[in-house]
Design an enzyme around this catalytic site. Structure first.
Site, PDB file in Angstrom:
ATOM      1  N   ASN A 205       0.850  -1.198   0.000  1.00  0.00           N
ATOM      2  CA  ASN A 205       0.000   0.000   0.000  1.00  0.00           C
ATOM      3  C   ASN A 205       0.882   1.243   0.000  1.00  0.00           C
ATOM      4  OD1 ASN A 205       0.400   1.002   2.855  1.00  0.00           O
ATOM      5  ND2 ASN A 205      -0.317  -1.081   3.262  1.00  0.00           N
ATOM      6  N   ASP A 274      -4.571  -6.168   5.297  1.00  0.00           N
ATOM      7  CA  ASP A 274      -5.608  -6.988   5.933  1.00  0.00           C
ATOM      8  C   ASP A 274      -5.597  -8.403   5.364  1.00  0.00           C
ATOM      9  OD1 ASP A 274      -6.673  -5.084   7.703  1.00  0.00           O
ATOM     10  OD2 ASP A 274      -7.708  -4.094   6.031  1.00  0.00           O
ATOM     11  N   LYS A 284       9.329 -17.226  -9.625  1.00  0.00           N
ATOM     12  CA  LYS A 284       8.557 -16.157 -10.264  1.00  0.00           C
ATOM     13  C   LYS A 284       7.435 -16.770 -11.107  1.00  0.00           C
ATOM     14  CE  LYS A 284       8.863 -12.389 -13.498  1.00  0.00           C
ATOM     15  NZ  LYS A 284       9.477 -11.995 -14.744  1.00  0.00           N
ATOM     16  N   LYS A 336     -14.318   0.783  15.172  1.00  0.00           N
ATOM     17  CA  LYS A 336     -13.025   0.065  15.246  1.00  0.00           C
ATOM     18  C   LYS A 336     -12.448   0.162  16.648  1.00  0.00           C
ATOM     19  CE  LYS A 336     -11.418   0.048  10.519  1.00  0.00           C
ATOM     20  NZ  LYS A 336     -10.668   0.669   9.454  1.00  0.00           N
ATOM     21  N   LYS A 340     -11.740  -3.259  18.647  1.00  0.00           N
ATOM     22  CA  LYS A 340     -10.347  -3.644  18.937  1.00  0.00           C
ATOM     23  C   LYS A 340      -9.923  -3.267  20.366  1.00  0.00           C
ATOM     24  CE  LYS A 340      -9.072  -3.316  14.053  1.00  0.00           C
ATOM     25  NZ  LYS A 340      -7.947  -3.523  13.145  1.00  0.00           N
TER      26      LYS A 340
END
Ligand code: PMT
Length: 404
Positions: A205, A274, A284, A336, A340
């Protein structure tokens, strides 16, 4: 903090480059002030490249006095550090001689002054130098003792400039003798995780690590003992006590869980994947069909695991999570926080181009037991400072971990 780094003409001048870097790694802003002789040992360009600021070399260069720079700088710096300091500059400081920028700055500033002398052994023990050192000490100037060993002149003895780490540590001790987080252990996660598909490809990301690094730097500035667990980033990390480099969510989980019990606070700013490829291909993957299907499986939820462990054991660090959202920011982030079992959650609207991933600024809402506090767009350093203010107030009710 803003530090004026005075560099005078000694062989140890090259070490001042490392001193500048060390101070920057601890989150300080450095402006180099070189005497004319210092520029014969090291080029001002080197300091300019490192500090990313104009180097002051001449009091009388055109423009330098436009806003009476030595007075302006004198009132804005948090510390005047001189490394190396020659016998000559010590004599000027002790006797109030102001014939160049550095000696004038010394007289004009009321910021603390820290001096790292460096000279030949015989010079260091000379009566005149000793007297100047005593005069300066009596006026509140602090010193970093020179080291012993081989000197450039071939002598063995005392006079060599202290090592850059010692100079940086001494500067830190002057700047924050009693930080509000002194004695507290703080773990911070930062950056992305990369989940390998095969030896050359990964799922990742856009996190740069800036937000987490800013929090680690601010915690350091407040005197905390900081552990930084960082995913793959190209940024230079702040000089924390322990830097743990990881790649995947699994590695980050192991690094965090293994250290969590010793921490007072865990701040999870990392953008953890996630999902990760269910299997990593050993070779590869060759190009074949027009489409391929990648099977992903859930990664461990690090914040969730910390929260659940604390709930069942009644022990564990204060927990601060982040929530990267693109809609229903506060509602989703609050959910959240509950799910959590975090103390604070920092809701981050990552749909904005000027906030969230890979920019220097952020705009967040900090949600805690006593409600939500919206922080407008500002530098990540300032956001980090506001988050740590909240952390400090929650911590005030908790004793520090034994041994920290
Ligand atoms: O690094 P920068 O470029 O400066 O960008 C900063 C940032 C946008 C990455 C940062 O401000 C931020 O929002 N970080 C959290 C990103 C994220 O993963 O959010 P989330 O809503 O998916 O996760 C919620 C919380 O659970 C986070 O504290 C996350 O670290 C944690 N988490 C998530 C997944 C997982 N498997 N384990 C976790 O612990």
């Amino acid at each position: 903090m803003l530090i004026a780094l005075g560099v005078t003409g000694g062989v140890g001048a090259y070490k001042a480059v490392e001193v500048a870097r060390g101070l920057q790694k601890r989150g300080h802003d450095v402006i180099a002030v070189m005497t004319a002789t210092a520029t014969r040992f090291v080029g001002p360009l080197t300091f300019e490249a490192i500090t990313r600021r104009r180097v002051i070399t001449d009091q009388f260069e055109p423009g330098a006095n436009a806003d009476i720079e030595h007075i302006a700088l004198a009132s804005t710096i948090d510390l005047l550090l001189v490394a190396p300091a020659t016998a000559n500059i010590l004599a000027k400081f002790a006797n109030g001689i102001a014939d160049d920028f550095l000696s004038t700055l010394f007289i004009a500033t009321r910021a603390p002054v820290l001096v790292a002398p460096s000279m030949n052994t015989q010079m260091f023990s000379h009566e005149a130098v000793r007297r100047n050192l005593e005069t300066l000490a009596a006026r509140g100037v602090r010193f970093v003792e020179p080291g012993e060993g081989y000197l450039a002149c071939g002598w063995i003895g005392k006079g060599r400039l202290a090592e850059p780490e010692e100079v940086v540590a001494a500067a830190e001790a002057v700047l924050r003798p009693e930080g509000p987080l002194r004695g507290r252990r703080v773990l911070v996660t930062a950056g992305p995780t990369f989940e390998d598909v095969d030896p050359v490809r990964y799922v990742g990301n856009r996190s740069s690590g800036r937000m987490g690094f800013a929090i680690a730097a601010e915690a350091l500035r407040r005197g905390a003992d900081v552990t930084l667990v960082a995913g793959p980033t190209t940024l230079e990390a702040p000089a924390v006590r322990e830097l743990v480099r990881v790649r995947s969510a699994r590695e980050m989980r192991d690094a965090v869980i293994g250290r969590a019990d010793a921490m007072d606070v865990a701040i999870l700013a990392a953008a953890v994947a996630d999902y990760a490829p269910a299997e990593r291909a050993a070779q590869k993957m060759p190009k074949g069909d027009d489409t391929i299907t990648l099977v992903l499986k859930k990664t461990p939820d690090i914040l969730g695991e910390l929260g659940t462990r604390r709930l069942s054991s009644g022990r564990g660090p204060l927990l601060v999570g982040f929530a990267a959202e693109t809609e229903d920011l506060v509602a989703r982030a609050s959910a959240k926080r509950e799910k959590k079992h975090a103390d604070l959650i920092v809701a981050n609207d990552v749909s904005r181009v000027d906030a969230g991933f890979d920019v220097d600024t952020n705009a967040v809402t900090v949600i805690g037991p006593e409600g939500a506090q919206a922080l407008p767009l500002q530098t990540k350093a300032r956001v980090a400072s506001a988050i740590l203010d909240r952390v400090e107030s929650l911590l005030s009710a908790r004793p520090a971990k034994a041994g920290s």
